[in-house]
Design a protein around this motif. Structure first.
Motif, short mmCIF file in Angstrom:
data_model
loop_
_atom_site.label_atom_id
_atom_site.label_comp_id
_atom_site.label_asym_id
_atom_site.label_seq_id
_atom_site.Cartn_x
_atom_site.Cartn_y
_atom_site.Cartn_z
N PHE A 315 119.43 32.95 48.64
CA PHE A 315 117.92 31.86 49.11
C PHE A 315 118.37 31.10 49.41
O PHE A 315 118.02 30.06 49.99
N LYS A 316 120.09 30.62 49.40
CA LYS A 316 120.33 29.89 50.00
C LYS A 316 120.40 28.98 51.18
O LYS A 316 120.73 27.91 51.79
N TRP A 323 109.73 32.46 47.52
CA TRP A 323 109.47 33.26 46.67
C TRP A 323 108.45 32.54 45.76
O TRP A 323 109.54 31.82 44.52
N GLY A 324 107.29 32.85 44.90
CA GLY A 324 107.06 31.62 43.53
C GLY A 324 107.43 32.76 41.83
O GLY A 324 108.17 33.90 42.08
N PRO A 325 107.07 32.36 40.84
CA PRO A 325 107.05 33.04 39.63
C PRO A 325 106.55 34.73 40.13
O PRO A 325 106.83 35.01 38.92
N LEU A 350 105.81 43.94 50.88
CA LEU A 350 104.75 43.14 50.85
C LEU A 350 104.49 42.48 51.67
O LEU A 350 103.45 42.12 52.50
N THR A 351 105.36 41.28 51.81
CA THR A 351 105.26 40.38 52.62
C THR A 351 104.97 40.63 54.66
O THR A 351 104.34 40.11 54.58
N TYR A 362 111.50 34.92 57.59
CA TYR A 362 112.76 35.26 56.70
C TYR A 362 113.65 36.09 57.21
O TYR A 362 115.46 35.45 56.69
N LEU A 363 113.31 37.56 57.76
CA LEU A 363 114.28 37.89 58.08
C LEU A 363 115.64 36.61 58.95
O LEU A 363 116.87 37.53 59.36
#
Length: 632
Positions: A315-316, A323-325, A350-351, A362-363
């Motif tokens: 995710f850099k 995404w969270g925990p 899901l997203t 995100y893509l």
């Protein structure tokens, strides 16, 4: 004081309307109105040659009119007379302060100094002008010209347009002689996307791919070597193992900017979706949906998992961690709690289902359109037929099915969600309260076809909202040890689902414990029989190994064939499901596409019945592979 402006032709990849404002003292005059169009012989394809003609001379304007012109301009040309010291002094004593008063400090307008009447002198004013240029970083350049003989008039408008289309300000800090942090951040993301093997360098193949997608032409082997030699000459760690490092990549762009080749860096930035403020544009992150099919590309390795460090590395290229925990309790993980390949793809599915705009965003961060050489990441989406047609034809093109899990608090709903991920009660007890998830998603095989089942834990309430009712199948859960548990399920069913065509399955949770009689007029079994539903399904997650997936296969089957359930036929055939599943498991349904129905696109709630296609999976899997490769 006089002012004029010029408008270029429209071009698809530049500002649609470039406003060039000319200001100056009366004695400095302005370029004559009858001049040839500005030419841009060295502009890249990003900024095609553009015509720029000033308006005929106008009367001196009021301060209010001038302020309005400044606020609308994209670039301002301050005209002075090379043979008049008074007009040169006015550049710093009047014009620059006046312009800066009307603009924000962090978004100064680019300025061009224009030395007019050069035909009247034999000398240059540059010696006087250079200190001014060094003092004010917003000054892009200085051009000496003659309105009388049209000397350098085309060049004047070329540089003015270039200052707007390829501004220096967002990229470079002249005082520090280095690129600005936002530019470094954007180019670093571009480097990481282009580094397809994630080894920290761009090899010749990666450089050629980068060159082709940005400039539509490959580099010859000698040209590649020349580029690397330039880097080697200036910095010691710009090239490693015959590949261009991130530091070398950034150095090259610094060199382009310092040599006035801003268009090269801007072409790269815009190809990767950045606007003039170095933000990813809404058009790039949220493109319009296209009706396009995907190429079938498949990945074989489904056993790898992402450690926390690998996930962070992946995710850099994002401006934030998406995404969270709770993601680790939403999708499949290995025994160490690391997200598996299947879990990784499930989270993306899901997203997409819950927020297609976020998925496209995100893509975009991952460079999907770049890696697949598509016009945009919208090519990952296919418009499919309405669900009503699926019901009529008794078959569906969809691959993701939503199941709302409903029941009283403490009845075992969270256990059902975690069981879908293969977790027994012992593993579930290790989940922290602040890491719990109200969603769970995993693949389920129905008649040999791989489908995604998405479970949503609906919070207990007296009445359900519309969003809590809309789904493909309902799982009504009651606790066999709580005599008041079934009454809630029966009441919710009668209120919302008895007259609907949404299939329902009643699950008797905690079936490993002693069952008590439910305080309801009829037993759960008789209730199901009365309403032509399958009998209550015994379920427990208190097992030594992973809990049984029987109820998930049944729920998915009901979602795929709701009419069979509605007419009361599915309950008679439910016992054959597992046998048919085992017989047909050999055949795996692989050709899928990301589906959004026409009705969904028009819906105000816009929740998606969606799953990814093979190309999307390939790109996402490749992104995960890169992260794993670097760490291991």
């Amino acid at each position: 004081m006089r002012a004029g402006r010029a408008r270029p032709r429209r071009a698809s990849d530049m500002k649609k309307d470039v406003r060039i404002l000319l200001v100056g003292e009366r004695e400095s005059a302005r370029p004559a109105p009858a001049m040839p169009p500005a030419s841009a012989p060295s502009l890249s394809a990003l900024a095609a040659p553009t015509s720029a003609l000033p308006k005929p001379p106008e009367a001196e304007q009021s301060d209010e009119q001038l302020h309005q012109e400044i606020s609308q301009a994209n670039v301002i040309c301050i005209v002075y007379a090379v043979n008049n010291k008074h007009s040169i002094d006015k550049v710093t004593s009047r014009w620059i302060p006046l312009i800066n008063e009307r603009t924000d400090k962090d978004s100064r307008l680019p300025l061009i100094l224009v030395g007019n009447k050069s035909d009247l002198v034999e000398y240059s004013s540059m010696e006087t002008i250079l200190p001014i240029m060094n003092q004010y970083t917003e000054i892009e350049t200085c051009v000496e010209c003659s309105a009388k003989n049209l000397k350098n008039i085309s060049e004047l408008f070329y540089y003015a347009q270039k200052a707007v289309l390829h501004p220096t300000g967002p990229l470079y800090c002249p005082e520090e002689k280095e690129m600005k942090p936002a530019c470094i951040k954007a180019l670093t993301r571009i480097f990481k996307i282009s580094d397809q093997d994630n080894d920290g360098t761009l090899n010749d193949a990666e450089l050629n791919f980068f060159q082709r997608i940005c400039f539509n032409t490959p580099l010859a082997p000698q040209a590649l070597e020349d580029v690397k030699n330039v880097v080697r000459k200036h910095i010691s760690d710009g090239v490693a193992d015959s590949g261009l490092t991130l530091r070398g990549f950034l150095f090259l762009h610094t060199l382009f900017i310092q040599r006035g080749r801003h268009e090269t860096t801007w072409t790269v930035l815009r190809r990767f979706g950045y606007d003039d403020d170095l933000d990813l544009t809404p058009e790039y992150l949220f493109p319009l949906y296209l009706n396009a099919m995907l190429l079938p590309v498949y990945l074989q390795d489904r056993d790898c998992a992402l450690s926390p460090d690998e996930l962070k590395d992946l995710f850099k290229v994002f401006p934030y961690i998406p995404w969270g925990p709770d993601v680790n309790n939403t999708v499949c993980t290995n025994e160490r709690g690391w997200i598996t390949y299947q879990g990784f793809l499930s989270q993306w599915t899901l997203t997409t289902y819950l927020d297609v705009q976020r998925c496209l965003e995100y893509l975009g961060y991952l460079g999907y359109s770049i890696l697949t050489e598509q016009e945009s990441q919208a090519s990952a989406i296919t418009i499919t037929r309405d669900k009503k047609i699926d019901l009529q034809k008794k078959q569906t093109q969809r691959n993701v099915f939503r199941c709302n899990v409903i029941g009283m608090k403490g009845c075992g709903k969270s256990g059902v969600l975690q069981a879908l991920l293969g977790r027994n009660l012992m593993r579930q007890k290790k989940i922290r309260d602040d890491h719990k998830s109200y969603y769970a998603i995993n693949t389920v095989y129905v008649y040999g076809q791989e489908k995604y089942l998405l479970l949503h834990d609906v919070t207990e309430s007296e009445f359900l909202t519309e969003a809590e009712i809309i789904c493909d199948v309902v799982c009504l859960v009651y606790d066999v040890t709580n005599p008041k548990s079934f009454e809630y399920c029966a009441r919710i069913f009668k209120q919302h689902f008895m007259d609907s065509r949404i299939p329902c399955l009643i699950v008797a949770a905690k079936s490993d414990l002693h069952e008590v009689k439910q305080e309801y007029s009829i037993s759960p079994t008789d209730f199901c029989r009365k309403h032509k539903m399958p009998p209550p399904q015994a379920f427990t997650c208190n097992t030594a190994d992973a809990p049984s997936k029987d109820i998930f296969v049944k729920l998915t089957t009901m979602a795929m064939y709701p009419e069979d359930h509605y007419r009361g036929r599915l309950s008679r055939d439910m016992g054959n499901t597992d046998r048919i599943e085992n017989l047909r498991k050999i055949w795996v349904f692989l050709k899928t596409a990301l589906h959004v129905t026409q009705a969904d696109l028009k819906s105000s709630t816009f929740w998606l019945r969606a799953s990814f296609g093979a190309t999307v999976f390939a790109v996402l899997g490749f992104a995960m592979y890169k992260a794993l490769l670097k760490q291991r």
